[in-house]
Write an enzyme that holds these catalytic residues in place. Structure first.
Site, PDB file in Angstrom:
ATOM      1  N   CYS A  35       4.503  -4.934   6.366  1.00  0.00           N
ATOM      2  CA  CYS A  35       3.505  -4.191   6.920  1.00  0.00           C
ATOM      3  C   CYS A  35       2.206  -4.632   6.305  1.00  0.00           C
ATOM      4  CB  CYS A  35       3.888  -2.859   6.475  1.00  0.00           C
ATOM      5  SG  CYS A  35       2.521  -1.689   6.915  1.00  0.00           S
TER       6      CYS A  35
ATOM      7  N   CYS B 207       4.653   3.803   5.316  1.00  0.00           N
ATOM      8  CA  CYS B 207       3.122   4.452   5.492  1.00  0.00           C
ATOM      9  C   CYS B 207       2.702   5.031   6.826  1.00  0.00           C
ATOM     10  CB  CYS B 207       1.960   3.411   5.181  1.00  0.00           C
ATOM     11  SG  CYS B 207       2.044   2.111   6.372  1.00  0.00           S
TER      12      CYS B 207
ATOM     13  N   CYS C 112       0.511  -1.518   3.860  1.00  0.00           N
ATOM     14  CA  CYS C 112       1.017  -1.042   2.941  1.00  0.00           C
ATOM     15  C   CYS C 112       1.979  -2.193   2.204  1.00  0.00           C
ATOM     16  CB  CYS C 112       1.968   0.165   2.822  1.00  0.00           C
ATOM     17  SG  CYS C 112       3.836  -0.298   3.628  1.00  0.00           S
TER      18      CYS C 112
ATOM     19  N   CYS D 132       5.748   1.737  10.532  1.00  0.00           N
ATOM     20  CA  CYS D 132       6.111   1.506   9.357  1.00  0.00           C
ATOM     21  C   CYS D 132       6.758   2.898   8.521  1.00  0.00           C
ATOM     22  CB  CYS D 132       5.068   0.986   8.383  1.00  0.00           C
ATOM     23  SG  CYS D 132       5.466   0.875   6.835  1.00  0.00           S
TER      24      CYS D 132
ATOM     25  N   CYS E  54       8.393  -5.272  20.075  1.00  0.00           N
ATOM     26  CA  CYS E  54       7.393  -5.607  20.415  1.00  0.00           C
ATOM     27  C   CYS E  54       6.162  -5.339  19.510  1.00  0.00           C
ATOM     28  CB  CYS E  54       6.901  -5.304  21.969  1.00  0.00           C
ATOM     29  SG  CYS E  54       5.620  -5.942  22.516  1.00  0.00           S
TER      30      CYS E  54
HETATM   31 ZN   LIG Z   1       3.294   0.261   5.782  1.00  0.00          ZN
END
Ligand SMILES: [Zn+2]
Length: 135
Positions: free
Chosen positions: A48, A100, A51, A97, A122
């Protein structure tokens, strides 16, 4: 819902570029075929960009020709959160995610891609950061 990483929006705005902020925190979408990882075949881990949580591995990336990096499975299914998205007059499944809450993209199923899961995560390139495998 409370996320493990929970920052005020002003802080995200300060830490991310305007383009990153728009996609990750405002559920934007980068233009098709413009993302840096669309055709990347480098072996490594995709995390990510907000984060740093590990989200996808290059082994599950496949060529979908849709214009965005596509994966058939998250590295760990608990790393992502799936949410029904009824925006833009469609019913889609948003992928966030799980650590976060940042927007990553959408997941589609049953499109007939020759992958083990028949799912296509995607994902916006700008939501990810690739760490190439050593050696
Ligand atoms: Zn994240």
């Amino acid at each position: 819902m409370a996320y493990e990483i929970d920052k005020p929006e002003e802080q995200w705005r300060a830490e991310l570029t305007p383009q990153e902020y728009h996609v990750l925190r405002e559920a934007g979408t980068e233009r098709a075929f413009t993302g840096e990882y669309t055709d990347t075949k480098t072996v490594g881990v995709y995390s990510c960009r907000a984060c740093g949580a590990e989200l996808f591995r290059s082994e599950t990336k496949f060529e979908s020709h849709c214009g965005w990096p596509s994966f058939y499975d998250p590295a760990d299914s608990s790393a992502v959160e799936l949410i029904e998205d009824r925006s833009h007059g469609m019913v889609r499944t948003e992928v966030r995610c799980a650590r976060c809450g940042s927007h990553l993209g959408h997941v589609f199923a049953g499109e007939g891609y020759p992958t083990p899961t028949d799912q296509r995560y995607c994902i916006n390139s700008i939501s990810l950061r690739l760490t190439p495998e050593e050696g």
